[in-house]
Design a protein around this motif. Structure first.
Motif, mmCIF file in Angstrom:
data_model
loop_
_atom_site.group_PDB
_atom_site.id
_atom_site.type_symbol
_atom_site.label_atom_id
_atom_site.label_comp_id
_atom_site.label_asym_id
_atom_site.label_seq_id
_atom_site.Cartn_x
_atom_site.Cartn_y
_atom_site.Cartn_z
ATOM 1 N N SER A 6 -37.032 -13.347 20.254
ATOM 2 C CA SER A 6 -35.679 -13.665 20.727
ATOM 3 C C SER A 6 -35.693 -14.624 21.909
ATOM 4 N N ASP A 7 -36.600 -14.381 22.891
ATOM 5 C CA ASP A 7 -36.608 -15.221 24.093
ATOM 6 C C ASP A 7 -36.924 -16.674 23.745
ATOM 7 N N ARG A 8 -37.981 -16.887 22.940
ATOM 8 C CA ARG A 8 -38.349 -18.273 22.600
ATOM 9 C C ARG A 8 -37.247 -18.939 21.781
ATOM 10 N N PHE A 9 -36.575 -18.198 20.894
ATOM 11 C CA PHE A 9 -35.504 -18.776 20.083
ATOM 12 C C PHE A 9 -34.330 -19.213 20.963
ATOM 13 N N CYS A 10 -33.981 -18.365 21.941
ATOM 14 C CA CYS A 10 -32.846 -18.713 22.813
ATOM 15 C C CYS A 10 -33.162 -19.919 23.683
ATOM 16 N N ARG A 11 -34.405 -19.975 24.208
ATOM 17 C CA ARG A 11 -34.741 -21.066 25.123
ATOM 18 C C ARG A 11 -34.988 -22.384 24.372
ATOM 19 N N GLU A 12 -35.706 -22.314 23.252
ATOM 20 C CA GLU A 12 -36.130 -23.547 22.584
ATOM 21 C C GLU A 12 -35.154 -24.004 21.500
ATOM 22 N N THR A 13 -34.594 -23.075 20.745
ATOM 23 C CA THR A 13 -33.722 -23.481 19.634
ATOM 24 C C THR A 13 -32.268 -23.590 20.083
ATOM 25 N N LEU A 14 -31.684 -22.462 20.552
ATOM 26 C CA LEU A 14 -30.285 -22.519 21.002
ATOM 27 C C LEU A 14 -30.143 -23.371 22.258
ATOM 28 N N GLY A 15 -31.207 -23.468 23.059
ATOM 29 C CA GLY A 15 -31.144 -24.301 24.259
ATOM 30 C C GLY A 15 -31.396 -25.760 23.986
ATOM 31 N N SER A 16 -31.660 -26.122 22.721
ATOM 32 C CA SER A 16 -31.928 -27.513 22.378
ATOM 33 C C SER A 16 -30.638 -28.328 22.413
ATOM 34 N N GLU A 17 -30.726 -29.512 22.959
ATOM 35 C CA GLU A 17 -29.566 -30.403 23.021
ATOM 36 C C GLU A 17 -29.121 -30.820 21.617
ATOM 37 N N VAL A 18 -30.078 -30.916 20.690
ATOM 38 C CA VAL A 18 -29.754 -31.291 19.311
ATOM 39 C C VAL A 18 -28.850 -30.240 18.668
ATOM 40 N N VAL A 19 -29.202 -28.970 18.859
ATOM 41 C CA VAL A 19 -28.400 -27.881 18.295
ATOM 42 C C VAL A 19 -27.027 -27.839 18.950
ATOM 43 N N THR A 20 -26.986 -27.962 20.270
ATOM 44 C CA THR A 20 -25.704 -27.907 20.984
ATOM 45 C C THR A 20 -24.776 -29.024 20.534
ATOM 46 N N ASN A 21 -25.297 -30.256 20.441
ATOM 47 C CA ASN A 21 -24.466 -31.389 20.041
ATOM 48 C C ASN A 21 -23.985 -31.275 18.602
ATOM 49 N N PHE A 22 -24.745 -30.565 17.765
ATOM 50 C CA PHE A 22 -24.327 -30.410 16.374
ATOM 51 C C PHE A 22 -23.322 -29.267 16.211
ATOM 52 N N VAL A 23 -23.583 -28.149 16.863
ATOM 53 C CA VAL A 23 -22.757 -26.950 16.654
ATOM 54 C C VAL A 23 -21.381 -27.089 17.293
ATOM 55 N N ASN A 24 -21.307 -27.600 18.505
ATOM 56 C CA ASN A 24 -20.035 -27.604 19.241
ATOM 57 C C ASN A 24 -18.891 -28.279 18.485
ATOM 58 N N GLU A 71 -32.878 -15.915 8.983
ATOM 59 C CA GLU A 71 -33.572 -14.853 9.703
ATOM 60 C C GLU A 71 -34.952 -15.343 10.123
ATOM 61 N N GLY A 72 -35.268 -15.114 11.373
ATOM 62 C CA GLY A 72 -36.571 -15.525 11.883
ATOM 63 C C GLY A 72 -36.454 -16.644 12.890
ATOM 64 N N PRO A 73 -37.555 -16.960 13.567
ATOM 65 C CA PRO A 73 -37.549 -17.948 14.663
ATOM 66 C C PRO A 73 -37.559 -19.385 14.144
ATOM 67 N N ILE A 74 -36.445 -19.869 13.662
ATOM 68 C CA ILE A 74 -36.357 -21.217 13.126
ATOM 69 C C ILE A 74 -36.330 -22.232 14.261
ATOM 70 N N GLU A 75 -36.943 -23.397 14.026
ATOM 71 C CA GLU A 75 -36.971 -24.455 15.032
ATOM 72 C C GLU A 75 -35.651 -25.225 15.016
ATOM 73 N N ALA A 76 -35.371 -25.912 16.134
ATOM 74 C CA ALA A 76 -34.094 -26.611 16.300
ATOM 75 C C ALA A 76 -33.842 -27.661 15.213
ATOM 76 N N PRO A 77 -34.795 -28.582 14.911
ATOM 77 C CA PRO A 77 -34.513 -29.582 13.871
ATOM 78 C C PRO A 77 -34.277 -28.951 12.500
ATOM 79 N N ASP A 78 -35.072 -27.911 12.181
ATOM 80 C CA ASP A 78 -34.890 -27.238 10.888
ATOM 81 C C ASP A 78 -33.523 -26.559 10.824
ATOM 82 N N LEU A 79 -33.084 -25.954 11.934
ATOM 83 C CA LEU A 79 -31.782 -25.281 11.950
ATOM 84 C C LEU A 79 -30.649 -26.275 11.719
#
Length: 446
Positions: free
Chosen positions: A187-205, A252-260
């Motif tokens: 959970s910690d690595r997913f929140c910091r690296e995936t959800l904290g990624s600028e790529v994910v934020t710019n896409f989801v918002n 489900e699982g620790p998916i990386e930001a680009p893959d997500l």
């Protein structure tokens, strides 16, 4: 107390003192808080305090608004996409050595944790089953997330799961749900690296609503029981399809930001047609509703116009009927007046004394000229009252109803009509009329 009451108006200060006298409560802040809670209505505040002291329910407290219900859901559609991401395998001798060394400890930790949880479930009911403050659960998780992982993440939806579902349905947007497993190793690595990624934020918002909660809270646990995730981190993509909020994908699982981002893009592209259909259906309903509203407005306008025309016709008929009634009444009144006049003439004719002979030395010959030029004459006795001259003139068919009689020379009006003040006018002799007289009848209404 005087210092504390400085910021209160005189009226509120008097109410506070009165409240203290009635309830016997000396705590200034408690009294003030109670009055403020009841908008300084002392009657309601006192009654609420007595109810509280007696253990009765307070009928003056307004119940909180009910939590919105979840819209109709389809949790397991036949074409649901499930993506399971396995944790990255250790790389190199160092990572494998660390993995093998810590494996017994991790196994022992998770086993003991599961045993403790099962024991607690037997000893007492799971408190997470009672959802009492769903909004508070969400806001507390957002605060915890920001404090632990920072503010670099997609914008969290500030509301309960039910509110997020209803808003996504109303706005025809995708809803991305994240269930946070606080105790899970990824959970910690997913929140910091995936959800904290600028790529994910710019896409989801700009693309969707993003709702998240901790499964250790009642609200998060409720959603977890509905979606039934297998592991963490867990993401679910929900969209309106066939008038139901449908879980179209589970990640489900620790998916990386680009893959997500790539998977979300593909899922949105595959399911965009359902939103397009929903928008078209909603626009059609809106158009039909607008058309019905316009038709109703046109019908009401036409109905009002017809009612206005009917009202005017009714008023016109009423005016015509009133006019006919008025004319009929005038005609009846005139006819009655003529009848009364003829009756009066018959009565007055009976009162006129017999005409003396023209050779009678006491007779007076009178010639009357009517307004239309007709001349009439008659003889009276000198001792007769002038009222008989009036009766004789009034009874003639060409004489006006309202008239007076004047002499020629000297010109004077004869007081010949009997009145209440003068019921017996003078005689011919008393007013100085001679043997032959020429008199004139004049219409008072001319």
């Amino acid at each position: 107390m005087a210092d504390e009451a400085e910021d209160l108006s005189q009226e509120k200060t008097e109410k506070l003192i009165q409240y203290q006298d009635l309830t016997g409560i000396e705590d200034f802040e408690r009294c003030r808080a109670t009055l403020e809670r009841h908008n300084w209505d002392i009657e309601i505040a006192v009654q609420a305090t007595f109810n509280e002291q007696e253990g009765n329910p307070n009928v003056y407290d307004e119940p909180p608004p009910p939590e919105p219900r979840d819209p109709p859901m389809n949790l397991e559609p036949s074409d649901q996409r499930v993506f399971t991401v396995e944790p990255r395998a250790p790389q190199g001798i160092v990572q494998w050595s660390y993995y093998i060394i810590t494996l017994p400890f991790r196994f022992l930790y998770t086993t003991l944790l599961d045993i403790i949880r099962i024991a607690f479930q037997f000893l007492r009911p799971d408190p997470r089953r009672n959802v009492t403050d769903p909004l508070g659960d969400v806001t507390r998780f957002i605060q915890y997330y920001n404090e632990k992982y920072g503010a670099a993440h997609p914008v969290f939806y500030q509301g309960s799961y039910s509110q997020a579902l209803n808003d996504a349905k109303q706005e025809l947007r995708f809803l991305l749900v994240y269930l946070h497993g606080k105790d899970h190793q990824d959970s910690d690595r997913f929140c910091r690296e995936t959800l904290g990624s600028e790529v994910v934020t710019n896409f989801v918002n700009p693309s969707m609503l993003f709702w998240a909660c901790d499964t250790n809270s009642p609200e998060g646990y409720r959603v977890s029981q509905a979606l039934r995730e297998n592991t963490y981190p867990f993401l679910a993509l929900i969209v309106l399809r066939q008038n139901k909020m449908t879980v179209v994908a589970r990640i489900e699982g620790p998916i990386e930001a680009p893959d997500l981002v790539g998977r979300l893009e593909q899922l949105m592209s595959d399911n965009e047609s359902s939103l397009v259909a929903a928008r078209a259906d909603r626009e059609e309903r809106s158009f039909n509703q607008s058309l019905r509203q316009q038709q109703d407005e046109a019908y009401l306008e036409s109905l009002h116009a017809d009612q206005e025309k009917e009202r005017r016709r009714r008023e016109e008929r009423e005016r015509e009927e009133e006019e006919e009634d008025r004319k009929r009444k005038l005609k009846d009144d005139h006819h009655q007046m003529l009848q009364n006049r003829e009756l009066r003439k018959d009565e007055l004719r009976q009162k006129i004394p017999a005409e003396p002979a023209s050779t009678d030395p006491d007779s007076v010959r009178v010639v009357l000229k009517l307004p239309h030029g007709t001349r009439i004459e008659r003889c009276f006795r000198k001792t007769d009252s002038l009222k008989y001259l009036y009766y004789f003139t009034f009874c003639h068919e060409e004489c006006p109803d309202d008239f007076h009689i004047v002499t020629n020379f000297p010109r004077q009006t004869l007081a010949c009509e009997p009145t209440e003040e003068n019921p017996e006018p003078e005689t011919f002799e008393q007013c100085g009329l001679g043997k032959n007289e020429m008199l004139f009848v004049q219409d008072n209404e001319a």
